[in-house]
Write an enzyme that holds these catalytic residues in place. Structure first.
Site, PDB file in Angstrom:
ATOM      1  N   THR A 100       0.187  -3.565  11.486  1.00 35.40           N
ATOM      2  CA  THR A 100      -0.545  -3.495  10.230  1.00 35.40           C
ATOM      3  C   THR A 100       0.356  -4.062   9.158  1.00 35.40           C
ATOM      4  O   THR A 100       1.122  -3.355   8.532  1.00 35.40           O
ATOM      5  CB  THR A 100      -0.926  -2.055   9.875  1.00 35.40           C
ATOM      6  N   THR A 108       0.866  -1.190   0.000  1.00 33.13           N
ATOM      7  CA  THR A 108       0.000   0.000   0.000  1.00 33.13           C
ATOM      8  C   THR A 108       0.900   1.236   0.000  1.00 33.13           C
ATOM      9  O   THR A 108       1.331   1.689  -1.046  1.00 33.13           O
ATOM     10  CB  THR A 108      -0.965   0.006   1.199  1.00 33.13           C
TER      11      THR A 108
END
Length: 400
Positions: free
Chosen positions: A187, A150
């Protein structure tokens, strides 16, 4: 036992292929990844402790109930988290699409997603792209490694080889993680492969122990997300006997697995959003491992410490303040603080050190903060990064 880094490819272990394509979730970037074992594999996974687990985790936990899987799908861009029943149906639909194309059972497909929370997956785009994704499966994992990213700036990949008593096994891995990094878990996503022969219960225990020593020892900003998982497939295609608990082969396999997960964890910390430096916080001579870990994370999560490292400011008082506020039963008169081998604080008071040398050490791409509590014989090591202007810029516009 020697661990040899043989490549940076998750498909180095025998019998694995990978692919990555773009379906249009992320503009002009790959956003769908697939890992596949030519035979059913033993599988194990560790998940985020966030109570708001995303739909892919719900499905993956169900499909791994029997400790077996054959394919891992992942999309980036949208997390498919906080999407309710529709999100669960979409995750299942993806598994069905992959299973149909590979001609395997649906419950042999596990699913992962990463990206913005609260947005539904563009299922029509994904459905159109899945046949191409499957058709591209091969021995080059670059597409898959890129498709799971990402805000990451680099791919994170490694593969090693280890010699057991009567066979040579390989372990490979890819990972993503850059922001919202703090256990349990960060994450992050980590997909591991191995051709070792091992049972599901033992593999699960070894993965859990390895994650505790690696992915659960990194932090970027102290936040934990909804989609995190580390997952390993062991297809048993290496020669030799099955690894058994407490054997020398088990110790060798565990060491190789720990090496892979730790290297990937360090890559994640180093690639923290806006980071310019990898910071290793080592705490020595604590009364317990838990206390050492508590102090290490208090320092590693301190924004004041992280900004000081970014600014190359040897302000050891910030480190002392963070460890004093950690909640651990530390004694001020016993602590020592160093940057690398340069002592900044000795027995709780400032030492005579060269400011120029300290700044030079803090200007390096990798910075070591060493803390001696002088209270016991336990230690812990946490990996983090500095906090720069760029971190604010990235996260101020993440969903737009």
């Amino acid at each position: 036992m020697q661990i040899k880094v043989i490549s940076d490819s998750v498909v180095s272990p025998r019998g694995f292929t990978a692919a990555g394509v773009s379906c249009g979730i992320r503009s002009r970037k790959r956003d769908l990844a697939l890992l596949y074992s030519e035979v059913p594999a033993i599988a194990a996974a560790v998940y985020t402790t966030n109570r708001f687990k995303a739909a892919p985790l719900w499905l993956t936990q169900r499909h791994l109930a029997d400790g077996r899987a054959q394919a891992i799908f992942c999309n980036s861009g949208y997390a498919n988290a906080c999407t309710g029943e529709r999100g669960r149906k979409d995750a299942l639909r993806i598994a069905q699409l992959i299973a149909h194309q590979l001609n395997i059972s649906v419950d042999m497909v596990v699913v992962a997603s990463t990206g913005v929370i609260g947005r539904y997956l563009p299922m029509r785009r994904i459905e159109r792209a899945v046949p191409k994704l499957v058709s591209l499966l091969g021995d080059d994992d670059n597409g898959a490694a890129e498709a799971i990213l990402t805000t990451d700036t680099v791919t994170k990949k490694i593969a090693v080889e280890a010699e057991l008593s009567n066979s040579i096994i390989r372990i490979g891995g890819i990972a993503r993680g850059s922001g919202m990094i703090c256990p349990n878990m960060a994450t992050m996503l980590a997909f591991l492969t191995t051709d070792a022969k091992i049972g599901p219960e033992l593999l699960q225990r070894l993965l859990r122990h390895s994650v505790d020593k690696s992915f659960n020892m990194i932090t970027v900003d102290g936040d934990t997300s909804t989609n995190d998982m580390a997952l390993i497939l062991a297809n048993g295609l290496s020669e030799g006997n099955e690894i058994t608990e407490n054997s020398d082969d088990c110790k060798s396999f565990a060491a190789a697995l720990d090496f892979v997960t730790t290297e990937l964890a360090k890559m994640i910390a180093k690639d923290g959003e806006g980071a310019t430096k990898l910071i290793t916080v080592s705490v020595e001579r604590a009364r317990s491992f838990c206390e050492a870990k508590q102090v290490a994370f208090a320092v590693a999560n301190s924004n004041l410490v992280k900004t000081a490292v970014f600014g190359q400011d040897p302000n050891w008082g910030r480190i002392a303040a963070a460890l004093g506020a950690s909640g651990a039963q530390v004694e001020e008169r016993k602590i020592s603080i160093s940057i690398g081998n340069l002592v900044l604080c000795k027995n709780g008071v400032g030492a005579d050190f060269s400011m120029g040398e300290a700044r030079q050490l803090l200007s390096a791409p990798e910075v070591e903060i060493n803390i001696d509590l002088n209270q016991g014989n336990q230690r812990a090591q946490v990996y983090t990064c500095d906090l720069s202007y760029e971190y604010v810029k990235i996260n101020a516009k993440y969903s737009t």
